[in-house]
Scaffold this active site. Structure first.
Site, short mmCIF file in Angstrom:
data_model
loop_
_atom_site.label_atom_id
_atom_site.label_comp_id
_atom_site.label_asym_id
_atom_site.label_seq_id
_atom_site.Cartn_x
_atom_site.Cartn_y
_atom_site.Cartn_z
N GLU A 1 0.79 -1.23 0.00
CA GLU A 1 0.00 0.00 0.00
C GLU A 1 0.83 1.29 0.00
OE1 GLU A 1 -3.05 -0.24 3.01
OE2 GLU A 1 -3.98 -1.94 2.03
N GLU B 1 -4.99 -8.60 0.65
CA GLU B 1 -5.71 -8.28 1.88
C GLU B 1 -7.18 -8.08 1.54
OE1 GLU B 1 -4.42 -4.94 4.26
OE2 GLU B 1 -2.32 -5.57 4.20
C1 FCB Z 1 -4.70 -2.06 5.31
C2 FCB Z 1 -3.32 -2.28 5.91
C3 FCB Z 1 -3.31 -3.29 7.03
C4 FCB Z 1 -4.51 -3.12 7.92
C5 FCB Z 1 -5.77 -3.14 7.10
C6 FCB Z 1 -7.04 -3.07 7.92
O1 FCB Z 1 -4.77 -0.81 4.71
O2 FCB Z 1 -2.42 -2.70 4.93
O3 FCB Z 1 -2.11 -3.16 7.73
O4 FCB Z 1 -4.39 -1.94 8.62
O5 FCB Z 1 -5.75 -2.07 6.20
#
Ligand code: FCB
Length: 443
Positions: free
Chosen positions: A163, A349
């Site tokens: 990210e 994620e």
């Molecule tokens: C993402 C992050 C991770 C966590 C999730 C909820 O943006 O990469 O570390 O905080 O959100």
């Protein structure tokens, strides 16, 4: 439509170092920017820090058993730069920790995927300007080389950045992550150096990792839908995608910065030295996408950034911190595939924070998180069935952890953590996912 994921599809869980490890002073680890940021009053919602977090640095063997019991075929975690490096030299004790962790995963038949950067920059580098300083990109390449040299005999999947939008924009434009600045020009410079570091680390990683090494990149992606069919809203939604998604992905695929955004940012665009865009253009062997939510955008005149509205679409519902729009995950995978044609795609994620009750009868009832996964996994399978090369899915997260500026007020785990006793209790969502992971079939 088949309800079964293809053979060989990877299912796992994701975490990150600062959010779970604790033990911030052990075995030669030095401060990261998050350690120092947490000490600044008012930065973290509950005044907490990752000092102890899930105490994973000590509890890792049972956490790996937990992973196994949850049906993980793979585990996506990050190494902590300030643990691996002691200044410009390797820190053997820090490397030993990750080496034991990798062995523990392999013994349990779980494939390690390592992210080199999930935000815990050594404070010593921040003191020299952090990502504003071009030299940090070279230091990243050194750190990557050291890590891969030690672990690359056993780890074949490497991710440079998690990210980069968050590091750049939350850190330097919006200011709720370290270094807590509010300056879009600075944020774009940070982004440029992050991108550069992705490129600069590629050769050392491939050299140290040897045969079979695959180099990935894991941006977050928020698809934007215009609030109305008025042209200015359509343009604003496009601009949002340029700002949030394309700016951080086009360059690694050799497309340079999106022209429309370059025009829009004007003098805010960072200085690009000769050769920079070529250096950045290291096409990832696999692209990770972190997806949580979508945005509906309407134009707000006179502002550099379009306003984000709640998604007023039918079927939208809310978790503790976001609007949920599961079809946005399919739209994302399709858009990503159409624009960049990555060789392999992973959802690196995806998950939800919900207001969970305390454990009862050996589990935690988290129906909204179950609903979140129940709605999103079919979108992944829809993409697979449409021929998009999605090869795996990682749920965020293995367990409740330190949620950055929200501290411990948001719980994203499929396992509940009692932060006083460090007891882990698998939530209903964890049971639901592990069943899916084992059968590879949607219920
Ligand atoms: C993402 C992050 C991770 C966590 C999730 C909820 O943006 O990469 O570390 O905080 O959100």
């Amino acid at each position: 439509m088949s309800l079964k994921f293809p053979d060989g599809f990877t299912f796992g869980y994701a975490t990150s170092s600062y959010q779970i490890e604790g033990a911030v002073h052990d075995d030669g680890r030095t401060d990261s920017v998050w350690d120092t940021f947490c000490r600044e009053p008012g930065r973290i919602a509950d005044g907490s820090s990752g000092d102890t977090a899930c105490d994973h640095y000590r509890l890792w063997p049972s956490d790996l058993d937990l992973l196994k019991s949850l049906g993980a075929g793979a585990y996506l975690f990050s190494t902590a730069w300030p643990r691996v490096m002691a200044g410009s030299k390797p820190n053997p004790a820090g490397l030993d920790f990750y080496s034991r962790l990798v062995d523990g995963l392999l013994e349990r038949g779980i494939t390690p995927f390592i992210k080199l950067y999930h935000w815990d920059l050594p404070q010593a580098l921040q003191d020299k300007g952090g990502w504003i300083n071009r030299d940090t990109a070279s230091r990243f390449a050194d750190y990557a080389a050291v890590t891969v040299r030690r672990l690359g005999d056993r780890v074949k999947r490497w991710v440079s950045h998690n990210e980069p939008w968050c590091v750049s924009m939350l850190g330097s434009q919006i200011g709720n992550f370290p270094p807590g600045h509010r300056d879009l020009k600075e944020a774009l410079l940070v982004g440029h150096h992050l991108l550069l570091s992705h490129g600069m680390a590629a050769d050392p990683i491939r050299a140290m990792g040897g045969a079979g090494t695959l180099y990935g990149y894991a941006p977050n992606y928020v698809p934007a839908y215009p609030a109305t069919d008025r042209d200015e809203d359509i343009q604003a939604a496009r601009r949002f995608e340029g700002y949030f998604n394309n700016w951080f992905i086009d360059p690694v695929f050799g497309l340079g910065y999106p022209e429309e955004m370059v025009r829009y940012y004007g003098s805010l665009v960072p200085e690009i030295k000769p050769g920079d865009m070529e250096a950045i253009a290291v096409v990832p062997d696999f692209l990770g996408i972190n997806y949580y939510n979508s945005s509906v955008i309407h134009h707000r005149s006179g502002d550099w950034k379009p306003e984000i509205e709640d998604v007023p679409m039918p079927g939208v519902w809310k978790t503790a911190d976001r609007d949920v729009w599961a079809p946005g995950l399919y739209d994302t995978l399709k858009a990503v595939n159409d624009r960049w044609k990555p060789k392999e795609l992973f959802v690196t994620e995806n998950g939800a924070a919900t207001l969970d009750p305390e454990p009862e009868n050996g589990t935690v009832a988290d129906p909204d998180r179950v609903r979140y996964f129940r709605e999103h996994l079919p979108e992944v399978l829809r993409a697979v069935n449409a021929g998009i090369p999605v090869k795996g899915y990682f749920a965020w997260s293995l367990m409740d952890n330190f949620e950055w500026d929200k501290g411990y007020t948001l719980r994203y785990g499929v396992t509940h953590v009692d932060f006083k006793t460090q007891k882990r209790t698998v939530k209903q969502s964890g049971h639901w996912l592990s069943e899916l992971y084992r059968t590879k079939t949607l219920p």
